[in-house]
Design an enzyme around this catalytic site. Structure first.
Site, PDB file in Angstrom:
ATOM      1  N   LYS A   1       7.581 -13.079   1.612  1.00 24.55           N
ATOM      2  CA  LYS A   1       7.162 -11.935   2.568  1.00 24.55           C
ATOM      3  C   LYS A   1       6.353 -12.763   3.705  1.00 24.55           C
ATOM      4  O   LYS A   1       5.824 -13.837   3.755  1.00 24.55           O
ATOM      5  CB  LYS A   1       6.047 -11.378   1.755  1.00 24.55           C
ATOM      6  CG  LYS A   1       5.129 -10.477   2.439  1.00 24.55           C
ATOM      7  CD  LYS A   1       5.663  -9.007   2.787  1.00 24.55           C
ATOM      8  CE  LYS A   1       4.726  -8.164   3.613  1.00 24.55           C
ATOM      9  NZ  LYS A   1       5.419  -7.158   4.389  1.00 24.55           N
ATOM     10  N   THR A   2       6.540 -12.122   5.072  1.00 18.97           N
ATOM     11  CA  THR A   2       5.846 -12.729   6.014  1.00 18.97           C
ATOM     12  C   THR A   2       4.260 -13.060   5.813  1.00 18.97           C
ATOM     13  O   THR A   2       3.531 -12.313   5.544  1.00 18.97           O
ATOM     14  CB  THR A   2       6.111 -11.743   7.259  1.00 18.97           C
ATOM     15  OG1 THR A   2       7.358 -11.547   7.707  1.00 18.97           O
ATOM     16  CG2 THR A   2       5.583 -12.419   8.408  1.00 18.97           C
TER      17      THR A   2
ATOM     18  N   GLY B   1       2.515  -2.962   7.132  1.00 21.76           N
ATOM     19  CA  GLY B   1       1.416  -3.648   8.063  1.00 21.76           C
ATOM     20  C   GLY B   1       1.260  -4.939   7.661  1.00 21.76           C
ATOM     21  O   GLY B   1      -0.121  -5.370   8.021  1.00 21.76           O
ATOM     22  N   LEU B   2       2.122  -5.582   7.021  1.00 21.89           N
ATOM     23  CA  LEU B   2       1.824  -7.152   7.023  1.00 21.89           C
ATOM     24  C   LEU B   2       0.528  -7.434   6.194  1.00 21.89           C
ATOM     25  O   LEU B   2      -0.075  -8.573   6.462  1.00 21.89           O
ATOM     26  CB  LEU B   2       1.656  -7.904   8.155  1.00 21.89           C
ATOM     27  CG  LEU B   2       2.888  -8.649   8.873  1.00 21.89           C
ATOM     28  CD1 LEU B   2       2.626  -8.954  10.481  1.00 21.89           C
ATOM     29  CD2 LEU B   2       3.186  -9.925   7.985  1.00 21.89           C
TER      30      LEU B   2
ATOM     31  N   ASN C   1       9.385 -14.274  12.164  1.00 25.00           N
ATOM     32  CA  ASN C   1       9.353 -12.746  12.224  1.00 25.00           C
ATOM     33  C   ASN C   1       8.838 -12.367  13.621  1.00 25.00           C
ATOM     34  O   ASN C   1       7.729 -12.189  13.885  1.00 25.00           O
ATOM     35  CB  ASN C   1       8.667 -12.052  10.867  1.00 25.00           C
ATOM     36  CG  ASN C   1       8.934 -10.651  10.917  1.00 25.00           C
ATOM     37  OD1 ASN C   1       9.508 -10.020  11.901  1.00 25.00           O
ATOM     38  ND2 ASN C   1       8.406 -10.102   9.894  1.00 25.00           N
TER      39      ASN C   1
ATOM     40  N   CYS D   1       8.562  -7.464  13.498  1.00 21.89           N
ATOM     41  CA  CYS D   1       7.752  -6.268  12.616  1.00 21.89           C
ATOM     42  C   CYS D   1       7.610  -5.160  13.252  1.00 21.89           C
ATOM     43  O   CYS D   1       6.746  -5.145  14.427  1.00 21.89           O
ATOM     44  CB  CYS D   1       6.443  -7.059  11.889  1.00 21.89           C
ATOM     45  SG  CYS D   1       5.611  -5.730  10.967  1.00 21.89           S
TER      46      CYS D   1
ATOM     47  N   GLY E   1      20.909  -2.205   4.409  1.00 20.33           N
ATOM     48  CA  GLY E   1      21.478  -1.356   3.708  1.00 20.33           C
ATOM     49  C   GLY E   1      22.668  -1.733   2.822  1.00 20.33           C
ATOM     50  O   GLY E   1      23.403  -0.897   2.127  1.00 20.33           O
TER      51      GLY E   1
ATOM     52  N   GLY F   1      17.851  -6.019   0.608  1.00 25.49           N
ATOM     53  CA  GLY F   1      16.491  -5.507   0.889  1.00 25.49           C
ATOM     54  C   GLY F   1      16.147  -4.533   0.176  1.00 25.49           C
ATOM     55  O   GLY F   1      15.558  -4.710  -0.944  1.00 25.49           O
ATOM     56  N   THR F   2      16.227  -3.463   0.737  1.00 21.76           N
ATOM     57  CA  THR F   2      15.656  -2.148  -0.134  1.00 21.76           C
ATOM     58  C   THR F   2      16.254  -1.906  -1.266  1.00 21.76           C
ATOM     59  O   THR F   2      15.485  -1.384  -2.256  1.00 21.76           O
ATOM     60  CB  THR F   2      16.051  -0.988   1.004  1.00 21.76           C
ATOM     61  OG1 THR F   2      15.441  -1.177   2.366  1.00 21.76           O
ATOM     62  CG2 THR F   2      15.415   0.381   0.709  1.00 21.76           C
TER      63      THR F   2
HETATM   64  O1  RRO Z   1       4.834  -5.592   6.543  1.00 31.62           O
HETATM   65  C1  RRO Z   1       5.473  -4.591   7.261  1.00 31.62           C
HETATM   66  O2  RRO Z   1       4.998  -3.686   7.463  1.00 31.62           O
HETATM   67  C2  RRO Z   1       6.908  -5.135   7.528  1.00 31.62           C
HETATM   68  C3  RRO Z   1       7.426  -6.172   8.243  1.00 31.62           C
HETATM   69 BR1  RRO Z   1       6.265  -7.801   8.067  1.00 31.62          BR
HETATM   70  C4  RRO Z   1       8.591  -6.403   8.736  1.00 31.62           C
HETATM   71  O3  RRO Z   1       8.931  -7.388   9.200  1.00 31.62           O
HETATM   72  N1  RRO Z   1       9.531  -5.317   8.604  1.00 31.62           N
HETATM   73  C5  RRO Z   1       8.896  -4.162   7.968  1.00 31.62           C
HETATM   74  O4  RRO Z   1       9.730  -3.156   8.061  1.00 31.62           O
HETATM   75  N2  RRO Z   1       7.578  -4.088   7.528  1.00 31.62           N
END
Ligand code: RRO
Length: 323
Positions: A52-53, A79-80, A134, A137, A250, A271-272
């Protein structure tokens, strides 16, 4: 006897046992280790793990609600949230270092200097095989600027490239006017690979109030709903740069993964779909393997966008529908 098949892949110098990674932020390996124990390590679903970032300072993330189920996908406005650089290195990195695959750490700064501090500190950690920048976002103010404007992307890479010889993967946003131009800028700045797509900026309306549902107002759309957009962008980027591409958006099946490889990706990410089925990536890999066997190919390179195939793809016109 059939010819032997190798699913080995290589992206930016990372030797991968197969071409299926995870999309950043879509699989919590630390929680999964707690839940599944050592079994997870024996059957780890991804050929490299992307964290995760993280940001320089700890963050709480956006106010709830943070998720909305969309037709064939979801909108997130997370929101990171993260522990910040120090917390990540002290608490998360020692656990992630036990994973049986190369570790890619995703970082996001709110300025070039913040990015530089993150890259220097993270790259100095021995278990880190590569970094993902990244610049895409959708859920923080200013989050997309460095990845939406080619001159910003180039300036960022020029600042970061001298700081490490470890591979730098740039995570591109689909919310750019010309994603190909951003990709070219990343290549000029010395990026080793590109990953795309991040989520598409979007809004969900609460039917009860007529107002935006998500606490932060807007979010990012992912899942099968975005796959055709992702394929177009992967195709464009693979045609306009010589960099390896990690394609995502997707992917639910081996056939979906094959589409991304055919569009020019050298590897793919799930991902999802991980939220629906944490073992999805293993299934995707197995389905991909069986498709490759049916085609009689010997390796991922025969499926993926080699330079020659990419060049050919770039010469293909993407036909637009008449208005
Ligand atoms: O944390 C997020 O809201 C988020 C990030 Br860092 C991102 O790169 N992509 C996203 O869809 N959500």
């Amino acid at each position: 006897m059939g010819r032997s098949l190798s699913l080995n892949a290589e992206v930016a110098g990372l030797e991968l046992g197969h071409p299926v990674l995870n999309g950043s932020g879509t699989f919590d390996a630390i929680a999964a280790l707690r839940a599944f124990g050592p079994d997870l390590l024996e059957q780890f679903p991804f050929s490299a793990f992307v964290s995760k970032t993280i940001t320089l300072a700890p963050r709480e993330g956006n106010p709830p609600p943070r998720l909305w189920e969309a037709p064939a996908g979801m909108i997130n406005s997370i929101g990171l949230p993260n522990k910040g650089l120090e917390g990540f290195i002290a608490q998360d990195l020692p656990v992630l270092a036990t994973l049986p695959v190369p570790l890619v750490v995703s970082v996001a700064g709110f300025s070039y200097e913040e990015f530089a501090l993150l890259v220097e500190a993270v790259a100095a950690e021995e278990p880190v095989a590569a970094l993902e920048l990244n610049v895409s976002c959708p859920n923080v103010k200013s989050g997309c600027v460095m990845g939406a404007e080619p001159h910003e992307t180039l300036a960022l890479l020029e600042r970061l490239r001298p700081l490490t010889s470890k591979p730098l993967i740039v995570k591109l946003t689909p919310n750019a006017t010309d994603v190909g131009a951003v990709a070219e800028a990343a290549e000029r700045g010395g990026a080793d690979a590109l990953s795309l797509i991040n989520t598409l900026r979007s809004v969900a309306i609460d039917p009860a109030t007529g107002r935006p549902w998500l606490g932060a107002g807007s979010g990012g759309l992912s899942g099968p709903a975005v796959r055709a957009v992702a394929l177009e962008q992967v195709h464009t980027v693979a045609g306009r740069t010589g960099l390896p591409v990690i394609g995502m958006g997707g992917i639910r099946t081996g056939a979906d993964a094959l589409d991304f490889l055919a569009a020019g990706a050298s590897a793919v990410a799930v991902g999802t779909e991980n939220f629906r089925d944490p073992a999805a990536a293993r299934r995707v890999r197995e389905e991909l393997e069986s498709l490759a066997r049916k085609r009689g190919v010997q390796g991922v390179g025969d499926l993926a966008g080699t330079r020659a195939r990419r060049k050919k793809a770039s010469q293909m016109q993407v036909k637009s529908q008449p208005a």
